[in-house]
Design a protein around this motif. Structure first.
Motif, PDB file in Angstrom:
ATOM      1  N   TRP A   1       0.818  -1.211   0.000  1.00 30.47           N
ATOM      2  CA  TRP A   1       0.000   0.000   0.000  1.00 30.47           C
ATOM      3  C   TRP A   1       0.853   1.263   0.000  1.00 30.47           C
ATOM      4  O   TRP A   1       2.037   1.226   0.321  1.00 30.47           O
ATOM      5  CB  TRP A   1      -0.956  -0.009   1.195  1.00 30.47           C
ATOM      6  N   VAL A   2       0.236   2.383  -0.351  1.00 31.38           N
ATOM      7  CA  VAL A   2       0.923   3.663  -0.480  1.00 31.38           C
ATOM      8  C   VAL A   2       0.808   4.449   0.822  1.00 31.38           C
ATOM      9  O   VAL A   2      -0.287   4.566   1.397  1.00 31.38           O
ATOM     10  CB  VAL A   2       0.322   4.485  -1.647  1.00 31.38           C
ATOM     11  N   ASP A   3       1.938   4.995   1.292  1.00 27.11           N
ATOM     12  CA  ASP A   3       1.982   5.799   2.514  1.00 27.11           C
ATOM     13  C   ASP A   3       0.976   6.942   2.440  1.00 27.11           C
ATOM     14  O   ASP A   3       0.886   7.651   1.439  1.00 27.11           O
ATOM     15  CB  ASP A   3       3.395   6.365   2.678  1.00 27.11           C
ATOM     16  N   SER A   4       0.223   7.135   3.523  1.00 26.67           N
ATOM     17  CA  SER A   4      -0.789   8.193   3.564  1.00 26.67           C
ATOM     18  C   SER A   4      -0.198   9.548   3.927  1.00 26.67           C
ATOM     19  O   SER A   4      -0.855  10.579   3.749  1.00 26.67           O
ATOM     20  CB  SER A   4      -1.885   7.836   4.573  1.00 26.67           C
ATOM     21  N   GLY A   5       1.027   9.563   4.474  1.00 30.22           N
ATOM     22  CA  GLY A   5       1.614  10.815   4.914  1.00 30.22           C
ATOM     23  C   GLY A   5       0.972  11.293   6.203  1.00 30.22           C
ATOM     24  O   GLY A   5       0.027  10.697   6.729  1.00 30.22           O
TER      25      GLY A   5
ATOM     26  N   ASP B   1      -1.991   6.022   8.953  1.00 23.95           N
ATOM     27  CA  ASP B   1      -1.518   4.685   8.608  1.00 23.95           C
ATOM     28  C   ASP B   1      -1.418   3.785   9.834  1.00 23.95           C
ATOM     29  O   ASP B   1      -1.642   2.573   9.743  1.00 23.95           O
ATOM     30  CB  ASP B   1      -0.160   4.760   7.913  1.00 23.95           C
TER      31      ASP B   1
ATOM     32  N   CYS C   1      -4.249   6.258  -1.051  1.00 25.61           N
ATOM     33  CA  CYS C   1      -3.327   5.935   0.033  1.00 25.61           C
ATOM     34  C   CYS C   1      -3.903   4.836   0.926  1.00 25.61           C
ATOM     35  O   CYS C   1      -5.102   4.544   0.906  1.00 25.61           O
ATOM     36  CB  CYS C   1      -2.995   7.178   0.843  1.00 25.61           C
ATOM     37  N   PHE C   2      -3.034   4.262   1.749  1.00 27.19           N
ATOM     38  CA  PHE C   2      -3.380   3.130   2.596  1.00 27.19           C
ATOM     39  C   PHE C   2      -4.592   3.408   3.477  1.00 27.19           C
ATOM     40  O   PHE C   2      -5.509   2.581   3.591  1.00 27.19           O
ATOM     41  CB  PHE C   2      -2.166   2.774   3.450  1.00 27.19           C
TER      42      PHE C   2
ATOM     43  N   LEU D   1      -6.624  13.341   2.723  1.00 25.65           N
ATOM     44  CA  LEU D   1      -5.562  12.373   2.450  1.00 25.65           C
ATOM     45  C   LEU D   1      -5.444  12.153   0.944  1.00 25.65           C
ATOM     46  O   LEU D   1      -6.429  12.286   0.207  1.00 25.65           O
ATOM     47  CB  LEU D   1      -5.874  11.048   3.151  1.00 25.65           C
ATOM     48  N   PRO D   2      -4.251  11.808   0.476  1.00 22.28           N
ATOM     49  CA  PRO D   2      -4.064  11.613  -0.967  1.00 22.28           C
ATOM     50  C   PRO D   2      -4.850  10.414  -1.483  1.00 22.28           C
ATOM     51  O   PRO D   2      -4.938   9.371  -0.830  1.00 22.28           O
ATOM     52  CB  PRO D   2      -2.558  11.396  -1.102  1.00 22.28           C
ATOM     53  N   GLU D   3      -5.417  10.572  -2.642  1.00 21.44           N
ATOM     54  CA  GLU D   3      -6.217   9.507  -3.242  1.00 21.44           C
ATOM     55  C   GLU D   3      -5.390   8.236  -3.413  1.00 21.44           C
ATOM     56  O   GLU D   3      -4.234   8.291  -3.837  1.00 21.44           O
ATOM     57  CB  GLU D   3      -6.738   9.964  -4.599  1.00 21.44           C
TER      58      GLU D   3
END
Length: 223
Positions: free
Chosen positions: A22-26, A78, A40-41, A36-38
């Protein structure tokens, strides 16, 4: 967090690791916080996000699962998502009707939440610093730490591990883009930590085997 930093930390700890993909949500910063970025986890639907963990549990077959508490230790999106998928996968991996394509069911025997920095821990370590004529780095943190943010009364398990603190610290420092070796997390000398609070603390949330409390071993009842 860079992949090579995580791999370096893994090597220091001497553990194996699997990437769930999965992609880091930051860490959203601002008031109000930005969306949150589209993709993301944290935004992945629960059953979809948990599937890779269910597959891993069924293939690795662990007896103990540890994860963040419901607040993520601190409310990083996350961390909270990790808590959610871990609790879900703990039960789902044992259910033959769920994810039949992901391997033979496996029942993890025990589920723990990591304890983190309780008020009691901060106060004892801070007092030990002051007793040595050193500055207490936790003064401001304790001022902001209300009853709802503390979970010390939920601790069931304290594992003595001071002899491994140097390994823990080296693994943390390996995340060079995120951790300052001269920063807040290393403000307390290791010998002070060892004397004041030589354990890592956990909350036993569920056990499929008979156990008694308190514990000093995550594998109590399994050995």
């Amino acid at each position: 967090m860079r992949r090579e930093e995580m791999e370096r930390a893994r090597d220091i700890l001497g553990v194996t690791q699997d990437w769930l993909g999965w992609v880091d949500s930051g860490w959203p910063d601002g008031d109000p916080k930005p969306p949150l970025p589209e993709g993301c986890f944290a935004l992945v639907p629960l059953e979809e996000a948990a599937a890779p963990l269910v597959r891993l549990i069924r293939s690795f077959r662990p007896h103990v699962l540890t994860t963040y508490d419901e607040n993520g230790g601190y409310p990083h999106p996350d961390h909270i998502k990790c808590h959610e998928i871990s609790v879900f996968a703990y039960e789902a991996a044992a259910d033959p009707e769920l994810y039949p394509e992901l391997g033979e069911p496996w029942q993890v025997s025990k589920l723990y939440y990591q304890g983190g920095f309780t008020r009691e821990r901060l106060e004892k370590v801070g007092a030990a610093m002051v007793a040595r004529g050193l500055e207490n780095p936790y003064v401001d943190w304790l001022k902001d730490r209300g009853p709802r943010s503390d979970r010390g009364d939920r601790t069931t398990t304290r594992v003595e591990c001071a002899e491994y603190f140097h390994v823990r610290d080296a693994a943390l420092i390996a995340h060079a883009t995120q951790i300052d070796p001269d920063g807040f997390w290393f403000a307390v000398p290791r010998e002070v930590q060892t004397e004041a609070w030589p354990t890592e603390d956990f909350e036993l949330v569920d056990s499929k085997v008979p156990t008694t409390l308190p514990q000093d071993d995550l594998f109590a009842g399994l050995r």
